[in-house]
Design a protein around this motif. Structure first.
Motif, PDB file in Angstrom:
ATOM      1  N   ILE A 160     101.845 111.724  34.250  1.00 16.12           N
ATOM      2  CA  ILE A 160     102.201 110.778  35.291  1.00 16.12           C
ATOM      3  C   ILE A 160     102.956 111.420  36.626  1.00 16.12           C
ATOM      4  O   ILE A 160     102.295 111.218  37.646  1.00 16.12           O
ATOM      5  N   LEU A 161     103.668 112.262  36.333  1.00 14.53           N
ATOM      6  CA  LEU A 161     104.444 113.083  37.494  1.00 14.53           C
ATOM      7  C   LEU A 161     103.345 113.973  38.253  1.00 14.53           C
ATOM      8  O   LEU A 161     103.558 113.778  39.417  1.00 14.53           O
ATOM      9  N   PHE A 216      94.807 110.076  40.246  1.00 22.23           N
ATOM     10  CA  PHE A 216      94.694 108.737  39.616  1.00 22.23           C
ATOM     11  C   PHE A 216      94.256 108.871  38.083  1.00 22.23           C
ATOM     12  O   PHE A 216      94.396 108.311  37.092  1.00 22.23           O
ATOM     13  N   LEU A 217      93.054 110.006  38.129  1.00 25.70           N
ATOM     14  CA  LEU A 217      92.965 110.196  36.522  1.00 25.70           C
ATOM     15  C   LEU A 217      94.177 110.944  35.640  1.00 25.70           C
ATOM     16  O   LEU A 217      94.306 110.483  34.513  1.00 25.70           O
ATOM     17  N   LEU A 218      95.109 111.592  36.361  1.00 28.34           N
ATOM     18  CA  LEU A 218      96.144 112.056  35.686  1.00 28.34           C
ATOM     19  C   LEU A 218      97.199 110.856  35.330  1.00 28.34           C
ATOM     20  O   LEU A 218      97.684 110.806  34.224  1.00 28.34           O
ATOM     21  N   ALA A 274      95.566 108.745  32.485  1.00 29.41           N
ATOM     22  CA  ALA A 274      95.533 109.763  31.282  1.00 29.41           C
ATOM     23  C   ALA A 274      97.189 109.606  30.694  1.00 29.41           C
ATOM     24  O   ALA A 274      97.316 109.336  29.366  1.00 29.41           O
ATOM     25  N   GLY A 275      98.161 109.940  31.575  1.00 30.99           N
ATOM     26  CA  GLY A 275      99.526 109.864  31.137  1.00 30.99           C
ATOM     27  C   GLY A 275      99.967 108.315  30.640  1.00 30.99           C
ATOM     28  O   GLY A 275     100.770 108.286  29.653  1.00 30.99           O
ATOM     29  N   LEU A 276      99.483 107.129  31.333  1.00 31.22           N
ATOM     30  CA  LEU A 276      99.798 105.854  30.900  1.00 31.22           C
ATOM     31  C   LEU A 276      99.148 105.393  29.538  1.00 31.22           C
ATOM     32  O   LEU A 276      99.877 105.067  28.828  1.00 31.22           O
TER      33      LEU A 276
END
Length: 126
Positions: free
Chosen positions: A15-16, A50-52, A55-57
């Protein structure tokens, strides 16, 4: 440390990182000199960010319903953002609304240069 703790740390890191890429894209939209450069900031780092974030969420939330919605949002982002910026770049290139002094290679021939009719909508589009 438990598996859930490790997944939370990995998700927070993604997310970061995604937020950093998205911030970089926003700064690029403001700072870059013309449309052809800005379209890269509007699609490449923003899409990766946005993809990262998705994925983090998905890792942090660990719910099938949320993961499905995030996967759908990521898929739509991959389909729409690059196509939209490509079309904006083509339109800017065809109408000559870019800084020609910073273009390294210009493949347009004199016949491809826009006429006054083309800019007013009276000409034929290709």
């Amino acid at each position: 440390m438990t598996l859930e703790g490790i997944l939370d740390i990995v998700g927070a890191a993604l997310i970061l990182l995604g937020a950093t890429f998205t911030l970089t894209a926003a700064i690029g939209l403001v700072r870059l000199p013309d449309v052809l450069n800005r379209m890269h900031a509007a699609s490449k780092p923003q899409s990766l960010g946005f993809l990262l974030l998705c994925a983090g969420l998905a890792i942090v939330l660990r719910e099938p319903g949320a993961t499905t919605v995030l996967a759908l949002a990521a898929g739509m982002q991959l389909v729409t953002a690059p196509v939209a910026t490509q079309m904006m770049g083509k339109a800017a290139y065809r109408t000559g609304q870019f800084r020609s002094d910073i273009v390294v290679v210009d493949d347009r021939t004199p016949e491809d240069q826009p006429d006054d009719e083309d800019l007013e909508g009276g000409g034929e589009t290709r």
